[in-house]
Enzyme design. Sequence first.
Site, short mmCIF file in Angstrom:
data_model
loop_
_atom_site.label_atom_id
_atom_site.label_comp_id
_atom_site.label_asym_id
_atom_site.label_seq_id
_atom_site.Cartn_x
_atom_site.Cartn_y
_atom_site.Cartn_z
N ASP A 123 0.89 -1.15 0.00
CA ASP A 123 0.00 0.00 0.00
C ASP A 123 0.93 1.20 0.00
O ASP A 123 1.62 1.45 0.99
CB ASP A 123 -0.88 -0.03 1.25
CG ASP A 123 -1.77 1.20 1.33
OD1 ASP A 123 -1.49 2.20 0.64
OD2 ASP A 123 -2.76 1.16 2.10
N PHE A 124 0.98 1.89 -1.13
CA PHE A 124 2.01 2.92 -1.24
C PHE A 124 1.77 4.13 -0.33
O PHE A 124 2.62 4.99 -0.19
CB PHE A 124 2.31 3.32 -2.68
CG PHE A 124 1.14 3.59 -3.60
CD1 PHE A 124 0.18 4.52 -3.29
CD2 PHE A 124 1.05 2.90 -4.82
CE1 PHE A 124 -0.88 4.79 -4.16
CE2 PHE A 124 -0.02 3.15 -5.70
CZ PHE A 124 -0.98 4.10 -5.36
N HIS A 160 -1.81 9.98 -12.22
CA HIS A 160 -2.98 10.81 -12.54
C HIS A 160 -4.16 10.58 -11.60
O HIS A 160 -5.08 11.37 -11.56
CB HIS A 160 -3.38 10.65 -14.03
CG HIS A 160 -4.18 9.44 -14.36
ND1 HIS A 160 -5.05 9.39 -15.42
CD2 HIS A 160 -4.24 8.22 -13.77
CE1 HIS A 160 -5.62 8.21 -15.48
NE2 HIS A 160 -5.14 7.47 -14.50
C1 LIG Z 1 -5.50 2.82 -12.85
S1 LIG Z 1 -4.85 1.30 -12.27
C2 LIG Z 1 -3.37 1.15 -13.20
C3 LIG Z 1 -2.98 -0.28 -13.46
C4 LIG Z 1 -1.73 -0.51 -14.33
N1 LIG Z 1 -0.55 0.12 -13.78
C5 LIG Z 1 -1.96 -0.05 -15.75
O1 LIG Z 1 -1.48 1.02 -16.12
O2 LIG Z 1 -2.64 -0.77 -16.50
C6 LIG Z 1 -4.29 1.77 -10.66
C7 LIG Z 1 -3.68 0.63 -9.85
O3 LIG Z 1 -3.19 1.18 -8.62
C8 LIG Z 1 -3.48 0.26 -7.59
N2 LIG Z 1 -3.54 0.96 -6.30
C9 LIG Z 1 -4.50 1.81 -5.86
N3 LIG Z 1 -4.22 2.23 -4.61
C10 LIG Z 1 -3.04 1.63 -4.29
C11 LIG Z 1 -2.23 1.68 -3.11
N4 LIG Z 1 -2.58 2.42 -2.06
N5 LIG Z 1 -1.07 0.94 -3.08
C12 LIG Z 1 -0.72 0.18 -4.16
N6 LIG Z 1 -1.46 0.10 -5.30
C13 LIG Z 1 -2.60 0.82 -5.34
C14 LIG Z 1 -4.83 -0.31 -8.01
O4 LIG Z 1 -5.10 -1.52 -7.31
C15 LIG Z 1 -4.65 -0.47 -9.50
O5 LIG Z 1 -4.11 -1.71 -9.84
#
Ligand SMILES: C[S@@+](CC[C@H](N)C(=O)[O-])C[C@H]1O[C@@H](n2cnc3c(N)ncnc32)[C@H](O)[C@@H]1O
Length: 335
Positions: free
Chosen positions: A225-226, A244
Amino acid sequence: MDITPDRILETGCSFWSSKTLLAAVELEVFTVLARQPAALDALQKQFGFQGRGACDFFDTLVALGFLQRIDGVYQNTPETALFLDKAKPSYMGGILEMASKRLYGFWDHLIPALRSGEPQNECRTGGEDFFGTLYSDPDRLRVFLRAMTGVSRGANQAIAQKFPWADYKSCADVGTAQGDLVAQIALANPHLQGIGYDLPVARPVFEEYIAELGLAGRVSFQDGDFFKLEMPNADVILMGHILHDWDLPTKKMLLEKAYRALPPGGAVVVYDSIIDDDRSQNAFGLLMSLNMLIETPGGFDYTGADCIGWMQEAGFRECRVEHLIGPDSMVIGVK
Ligand SMILES: C[S@@+](CC[C@H](N)C(=O)[O-])C[C@H]1O[C@@H](n2cnc3c(N)ncnc32)[C@H](O)[C@@H]1O
């Protein structure tokens, strides 16, 4: 030069064609026709259409180039057969199903969004935020993560080819979803080890996909969880369609975390529909940014110059923008 109202009318009414395609995806027209091409009466029966409008609906899809009609029998085009047949792994309709069921209605609130600066999706009626809504239903999550693969595949392959991977041994894709970016990089660069980093709910979907591609020995998942944790250590850290989603302080925090996780000489690669510096050409990138206004509390798309500025603030040098495909570009920075 003749001045005509054509483009004004075309754009003003483009929701007609958009909703026609989205309705066909929602009804699974392309999946049905992939199984068996069909004439109008059979399609009417299949979809429960009463008659009026049915012929116009399918012929509109022909005229828009999404179906072919040969001797009165409707069938998919090569494009819709590949990308909109649910039975194929290349299906990318998940994102369009979401556009049809959610975004189409939410975009009706563009004016309130502009006036208030507030998201107009489920949050508006007291529901959860975008990721909260997604993660509360495992099926919806799986469809979304797979859909990201469909949407991002072309850019992922371009990154796997264009980035100087020979200079590096490992990479970590932060917010990896199903893991297509790290998979494409590993497939094209057999010397590389890769990590996909995402919330723990994404693990099963990621691991199933990586195993299908025979990459389980070189590509692994790391729960993360970043907001709470540091990023994995690797020579290259990638973030595709991540920055974005978030407001400016979060964008900068993510770049700072990437900087901390990299060794000296390591690189960060960020990609999105990067807006041109003049903010006048990449209409898709600008529309995507409006979509972030509708969907998120603080997200927005950005220009290459914006991103380079944030990267330099985080300590990166040798920052540059490289076009990938369509509206997508990557921004690279070196530690
Ligand atoms: C818009 S998607 C992009 C997926 C991929 N990188 C792509 O471009 O096809 C955003 C990704 O960020 C992940 N994400 C959202 N919040 C996050 C968090 N707090 N820590 C890690 N990953 C997270 C989501 O689970 C999702 O897989």
